[in-house]
Structures are given as C-alpha cells and as structure tokens.
Design a protein around this motif. Structure first.
Motif, mmCIF file in Angstrom:
data_model
loop_
_atom_site.group_PDB
_atom_site.id
_atom_site.type_symbol
_atom_site.label_atom_id
_atom_site.label_comp_id
_atom_site.label_asym_id
_atom_site.label_seq_id
_atom_site.Cartn_x
_atom_site.Cartn_y
_atom_site.Cartn_z
ATOM 1 N N GLY A 1 -12.461 -2.933 0.997
ATOM 2 C CA GLY A 1 -12.348 -2.788 -0.439
ATOM 3 C C GLY A 1 -11.223 -1.853 -0.835
ATOM 4 O O GLY A 1 -10.494 -2.115 -1.789
ATOM 5 N N ALA A 2 -11.076 -0.762 -0.083
ATOM 6 C CA ALA A 2 -9.993 0.188 -0.376
ATOM 7 C C ALA A 2 -8.634 -0.483 -0.175
ATOM 8 O O ALA A 2 -7.713 -0.317 -0.993
ATOM 9 C CB ALA A 2 -10.122 1.410 0.517
ATOM 10 N N SER A 3 -8.505 -1.242 0.896
ATOM 11 C CA SER A 3 -7.254 -1.973 1.145
ATOM 12 C C SER A 3 -6.979 -2.984 0.045
ATOM 13 O O SER A 3 -5.854 -3.097 -0.457
ATOM 14 C CB SER A 3 -7.333 -2.676 2.505
ATOM 15 O OG SER A 3 -6.215 -3.501 2.713
ATOM 16 N N TYR A 4 -8.019 -3.692 -0.352
ATOM 17 C CA TYR A 4 -7.886 -4.708 -1.404
ATOM 18 C C TYR A 4 -7.450 -4.066 -2.721
ATOM 19 O O TYR A 4 -6.565 -4.580 -3.416
ATOM 20 C CB TYR A 4 -9.222 -5.428 -1.569
ATOM 21 C CG TYR A 4 -9.284 -6.399 -2.719
ATOM 22 C CD1 TYR A 4 -8.721 -7.662 -2.614
ATOM 23 C CD2 TYR A 4 -9.919 -6.054 -3.914
ATOM 24 C CE1 TYR A 4 -8.777 -8.561 -3.672
ATOM 25 C CE2 TYR A 4 -9.985 -6.943 -4.971
ATOM 26 C CZ TYR A 4 -9.414 -8.197 -4.841
ATOM 27 O OH TYR A 4 -9.471 -9.077 -5.884
ATOM 28 N N VAL A 5 -8.064 -2.947 -3.057
ATOM 29 C CA VAL A 5 -7.727 -2.275 -4.316
ATOM 30 C C VAL A 5 -6.295 -1.754 -4.284
ATOM 31 O O VAL A 5 -5.546 -1.874 -5.268
ATOM 32 C CB VAL A 5 -8.720 -1.129 -4.596
ATOM 33 C CG1 VAL A 5 -8.201 -0.218 -5.698
ATOM 34 C CG2 VAL A 5 -10.072 -1.696 -4.985
ATOM 35 N N MET A 6 -5.866 -1.190 -3.147
ATOM 36 C CA MET A 6 -4.510 -0.671 -3.061
ATOM 37 C C MET A 6 -3.484 -1.779 -3.261
ATOM 38 O O MET A 6 -2.517 -1.635 -4.017
ATOM 39 C CB MET A 6 -4.298 0.013 -1.708
ATOM 40 C CG MET A 6 -5.078 1.301 -1.525
ATOM 41 S SD MET A 6 -4.657 2.549 -2.761
ATOM 42 C CE MET A 6 -2.948 2.878 -2.333
ATOM 43 N N VAL A 7 -3.695 -2.912 -2.584
ATOM 44 C CA VAL A 7 -2.767 -4.040 -2.727
ATOM 45 C C VAL A 7 -2.807 -4.565 -4.161
ATOM 46 O O VAL A 7 -1.758 -4.851 -4.755
ATOM 47 C CB VAL A 7 -3.123 -5.160 -1.729
ATOM 48 C CG1 VAL A 7 -2.309 -6.417 -2.008
ATOM 49 C CG2 VAL A 7 -2.886 -4.693 -0.301
ATOM 50 N N SER A 8 -3.998 -4.691 -4.724
ATOM 51 C CA SER A 8 -4.125 -5.198 -6.088
ATOM 52 C C SER A 8 -3.493 -4.249 -7.103
ATOM 53 O O SER A 8 -2.892 -4.697 -8.096
ATOM 54 C CB SER A 8 -5.603 -5.419 -6.427
ATOM 55 O OG SER A 8 -6.171 -6.401 -5.597
ATOM 56 N N MET A 9 -3.599 -2.950 -6.857
ATOM 57 C CA MET A 9 -2.973 -1.985 -7.761
ATOM 58 C C MET A 9 -1.454 -2.099 -7.710
ATOM 59 O O MET A 9 -0.777 -1.997 -8.744
ATOM 60 C CB MET A 9 -3.421 -0.567 -7.405
ATOM 61 C CG MET A 9 -4.865 -0.263 -7.763
ATOM 62 S SD MET A 9 -5.177 -0.379 -9.542
ATOM 63 C CE MET A 9 -4.220 0.998 -10.139
ATOM 64 N N VAL A 10 -0.922 -2.302 -6.515
ATOM 65 C CA VAL A 10 0.522 -2.507 -6.394
ATOM 66 C C VAL A 10 0.939 -3.751 -7.171
ATOM 67 O O VAL A 10 1.926 -3.744 -7.919
ATOM 68 C CB VAL A 10 0.933 -2.624 -4.915
ATOM 69 C CG1 VAL A 10 2.389 -3.074 -4.798
ATOM 70 C CG2 VAL A 10 0.741 -1.294 -4.198
ATOM 71 N N SER A 11 0.168 -4.824 -6.995
ATOM 72 C CA SER A 11 0.441 -6.050 -7.742
ATOM 73 C C SER A 11 0.369 -5.813 -9.246
ATOM 74 O O SER A 11 1.221 -6.293 -10.013
ATOM 75 C CB SER A 11 -0.562 -7.145 -7.340
ATOM 76 O OG SER A 11 -0.428 -8.282 -8.146
#
Length: 535
Positions: free
Chosen positions: A176-186
């Motif tokens: 989830g942390a990885s997903y949120v970081m990538v999504s925040m960059v997007s």
C-alpha cells in the motif's frame, strides 16, 4: 446540439451521486452489516440501470452534457464554470461494463464474508469505501474537465489505499505504501499538467480546451500532451511506468484485487483515449505510444512466465494486455480505436473473472501458489470457471479475446507502416505466450495430483505451514478452506457469462464500438454537446 429531455441530467448524475449517498449511509450503519449489504448492492444496481439507460440514449441520440450547479456558460470568457459531466457512447459503454464488474465483485465479497482469512479486519469500512471507489470510477468516465478527472483519480487513490491495506498485514502495508507513493507521483505530474493546460488555454473544460489548443504552437501542445501521457500512463500501467502494479495488486483480498485489475488501469486507458482523440489529435506522439505498447506487451508477458503465484502471474498479464489497448489507440484510425474500445471491454470482464476464480482456488485449496496446487480438476465447476476466461484471455477462437486481437491486427495491417507491422508480430507473440502461461496454470494447478507439486506435501503439515505467500494469511487456520460458497460462485458465473456475451454478440457490439470510435474522432460532436453549436 442534441435535444436533451429534462430528466437526462438527473440520469447522468446518478452513477456518481447514488454511490456517494449510499457510502455515507453505510458508514452510519457500520454496526448493522445486514442493512449495509442490501444498501450497497442496491446503490450499485441503481448505477448499473442508469448506465444501461445512458447506453441506450447515447446510441439513439448521441452525446449529452450537463453543467452541475446551474452555471451553464453564462458568458464567462474562460468557458463554462462548475462541474461538467459528459456522456457519449464510449463513456456509456465504460459505465455499463464497470458497474457490471462492481456489482458482481461486491456480491462476491459479501459471499466471501469480506474477510479473507483473519478475524482482525475492519470489515465495517469495506462497503462504504467500496462505494466511494464506485463513485470515483463512474465520475472518471463522466468527467468533462481536467480538474474533475483529477478529483476522480484522487477519490480512487484514497479508497484504493484503504481497500489495499484491509487487514493491515505487513505485506499489505508495504504494498500500500508503494502504491500510494507511485500514485502521488502520478497525481503531482497530473496536477502539473493541469497547471500547464490552464496557463496555455485559460480553461480546464475539455471541450473548450480542445477548441483552444488548435491555436497553440505544436511544441507547447506536444509538451503538454507528454506530461498528461506520463500521468495517465502510470495509472494505466504502461511500460516503463508499470513496475508498481505486480507488487501492489496481488497482496489485496481477492475481491479487491479483482476490481483493481479489472477497472483501475482502464480508467487510465480511458483518459489516454480522451486526451489522444479530443485534446491532441493528429498523432504527434503516436510513434512513442506504439513503442510503449510493444514494450508493455512483451515485458509484461515475460514477467508472467517467471511467476509461480497465480495472482502475480495474472498481474503481469494485466500489464501485458494494456499494450494491446495502447496499440489500438496509437494507430489513430477509426478501426484501431474501435478495436481498442472492444478490447478494453473484453479485458475488464475477463481479467476480473480470473481474479475472482483465484479467490475460489484459494478457498478450495488454501493457496494460489503453483508450487502447492494440484488436483483442482476434482472440482469440475472450478475447472470450468477457470478454463473459459483463461482461453478467452489467451485469444482462442471463437472467444472475444480472439475477436478483439484479430481486429487490432487488422487495424495494424491497414496502417501498413513498418512499426505497425512490428506491433502486429509482437501482438501474435504475446498472445501465444499468454496461452502458454494460462496452460501452465491449467496443467500444474488442475491436471497434476497435488502430491506431485513441489510443496504439495505442506497440506499434510501444520496449519501455519500453509501461510499464503501473497497475503500472510494462514488459510488452514480457517474453517472454510475446501468450500466454495454459492455467494462467491454465482457472481463468478455471471462474469463468465458476461464475457461470453461479448463473443456471442460480437457483431452488434463491434457496430457500437465503431460508432463510438467515429464519434470520438469527430471532436465537433463532443464540443457541440458541451458548448453548443454557436461555439
């Protein structure tokens, strides 16, 4: 401009508004799950019915638009104010397919008991969060301005994180942390694109922006398009922006993984279609998109070959088949877009179905690892539920996967360029490797005896030895392993049938996607529906 009955604006708003209201209601009913469930199902069913009516309306009468809040145009120099919702044949088709998936998955989750193996999951928040996700998906397809689309993505991000980390196991929190970081960059890239778009055109309304971008220098237009493509490419998991997906989706509960795999990446694909056809027609970045499509196909399927867990394997095939959609979009032809739209609908249904079947496999055998599976042929129902969508994904005739791929190949041949022919060859190779991957799951998971699996003997050991690798759940600590509840099987059967409908009615459906492709390539239809014939 299409004459619009007074009740159409209400109908357009329903797929977004009803799930939001139901989410608030189910949150208040957190201590009453017996009431939560029918409210949730009823809300999504309402959204589905509204979407079906919109599909009929757009097919009969064309594109409709509504400005929320009664602002209309009002003569403002920077275009319409407020929230603009637009529904054309493409948006209506995506709404219908998406609400079918959302409805079947929530019934599946209720049949599963929502939990997937631990008694410490806060299941009272599952249904409200799922309804918010539903609203975000529907709103993304209806959004008529860039900022509203951004808000939809953020709604998806917030609800996705809650669903992805349900149960709060270490593996899920990491994913989830990885997903949120990538999504925040997007999201940051997308927000930058919104700022650039407003600075360039003075509006965020898609129709107004489309009209004004014609007067923008080519270099500026291409730079803005590239920024938006990166943001949407991350959401759609287009290579090289796709590495986050196989590590994030497999850790979630089966229903969550299914709806993520089926829908969330397709929202990104839909955004690429809108940007490509409405805002930046002309094919200025088509070569880059074709190369990205080819790389997405091949890298994704090579990753799938290397996997021993079915969830991760399917996650890589998900990435791979995004490449087919990008291929059709990048051809910039009516037939290519029509094939891509059909393939998006096909893939949403088939990919969701396969992940639901994996949830049934976990219930039946206690694991999704091929190193532990075997003898699943003992359950003919489970075998049939896997085999049909697996052959469909592999592109075996006469299934819809074959129909969609043939249409894409024909569109590539019609293009005739060297790069298009390379994509045609890459598509064939990817299809054959997909068939190999699903055949490997079939032979190892269904045909061979479980005793012949490398770790099949773990079934005779202590329950803690059967800890599932992707979810940290000790399946044998539950009392439901070996049983497939009717509430899980029934929606999976409906999903299989929905996939077969695309095959049985491929002709009429392709006729519809042809008309949708014609409409979205004629920007004047969209612009007139939003701004009127005088703009």
């Amino acid at each position: 401009m299409t004459p619009q009955p007074s009740w159409v604006p209400v109908l357009i708003v329903l797929p977004t508004l009803v799930p939001i209201v139901a989410a608030a209601l189910t949150l208040l009913l957190g201590r009453s799950p017996r009431i939560q469930r029918p409210v949730t199902v009823g809300a999504i069913l309402t959204a589905f019915i509204a979407s079906c009516v919109l599909l009929w309306l757009t097919n009969e009468y064309g594109t409709f638009a509504v400005n929320i809040g009664g602002w209309g145009d009002r003569g403002f120099p920077n275009g319409p104010l407020g929230i603009t919702l637009v529904v054309d044949q493409l948006a209506a088709l995506m709404l219908v397919v998406s609400t079918i998936v959302l409805l079947c998955v929530v019934v599946y989750a209720i049949g599963q008991g929502i939990r997937d193996g631990t008694t410490h999951q806060p299941v009272s928040i599952f249904l409200p969060t799922y309804l918010i996700l539903t609203a975000g998906v529907c709103n993304a397809f209806l959004a008529g301005d860039l900022f509203n689309l951004f808000v939809s993505f953020e709604v998806l991000l917030a609800s996705s994180f809650v669903l992805l980390t349900l149960g709060a196991s270490a593996e899920r929190v990491r994913a989830g942390a990885s997903y949120v970081m990538v999504s925040m960059v997007s999201s940051l890239i997308f927000l930058s694109g919104i700022a650039f778009a407003y600075a360039t055109t003075g509006t965020l309304n898609l129709a107004e922006m489309a009209a004004r971008l014609d007067d923008v220098p080519d270099g500026t237009r291409n730079a803005l398009y590239a920024v938006l493509l990166v943001a949407f490419g991350i959401k759609a998991a287009v290579f090289p922006l796709s590495s986050w997906l196989p590590d994030s989706y497999p850790t979630a509960p089966a229903p969550v993984t299914a709806v993520f795999a089926g829908l969330l990446t397709k929202v990104g694909v839909y955004a690429i279609v809108r940007a490509h056809t409405l805002l930046f027609p002309g094919g200025s970045l088509d070569t880059m998109l074709l190369i990205a499509g080819l790389a997405t196909m091949l890298i994704g399927i090579f990753g799938a070959i290397a996997q021993s867990d079915i969830k991760r394997l399917l996650s890589f095939t998900l990435v791979s088949h995004i490449g087919y959609m990008v291929f059709g979009i990048a051809l910039s032809s009516r037939f290519g877009l029509s094939a891509a739209i059909y393939y998006v609908a096909h893939h949403i249904l088939v990919q969701t179905t396969l992940f639901l079947v994996v949830g049934l496999i976990e219930r039946q055998a206690g694991s999704s690892s091929l190193r532990r599976l075997g003898g699943l042929m003992a359950s003919p129902v489970l075998a049939a539920l896997f085999l049909i969508p697996a052959l469909n994904l592999g592109g075996i005739p006469p299934f819809s996967g074959f129909v969609g791929k043939v249409a894409l190949l024909e569109a590539g041949v019609q293009d005739g360029s060297v790069l298009a022919w390379i994509l045609v060859a890459g598509s064939v190779v990817t299809s054959l490797l997909t068939l190999y991957v699903v055949a490997r799951v079939w032979t190892k998971g269904f045909w061979r005896p479980r005793a012949d699996a490398p770790e099949g003997d773990l079934s005779d050991k202590a329950p803690s030895a059967l800890l599932d690798e992707s979810t940290d759940v000790a399946f044998d600590d539950r009392d439901d392993v070996g049983r497939m509840p009717a509430g899980m099987v029934a929606p999976t059967v409906v999903m299989v049938v929905a996939g077969l409908v695309l095959t049985l009615f491929a002709g009429p459906i392709f006729g519809f996607t042809d008309r949708a492709a014609t409409d979205i390539t004629d920007r004047g239809i969209y612009i007139e529906a939003v701004l009127g014939s005088d703009r």
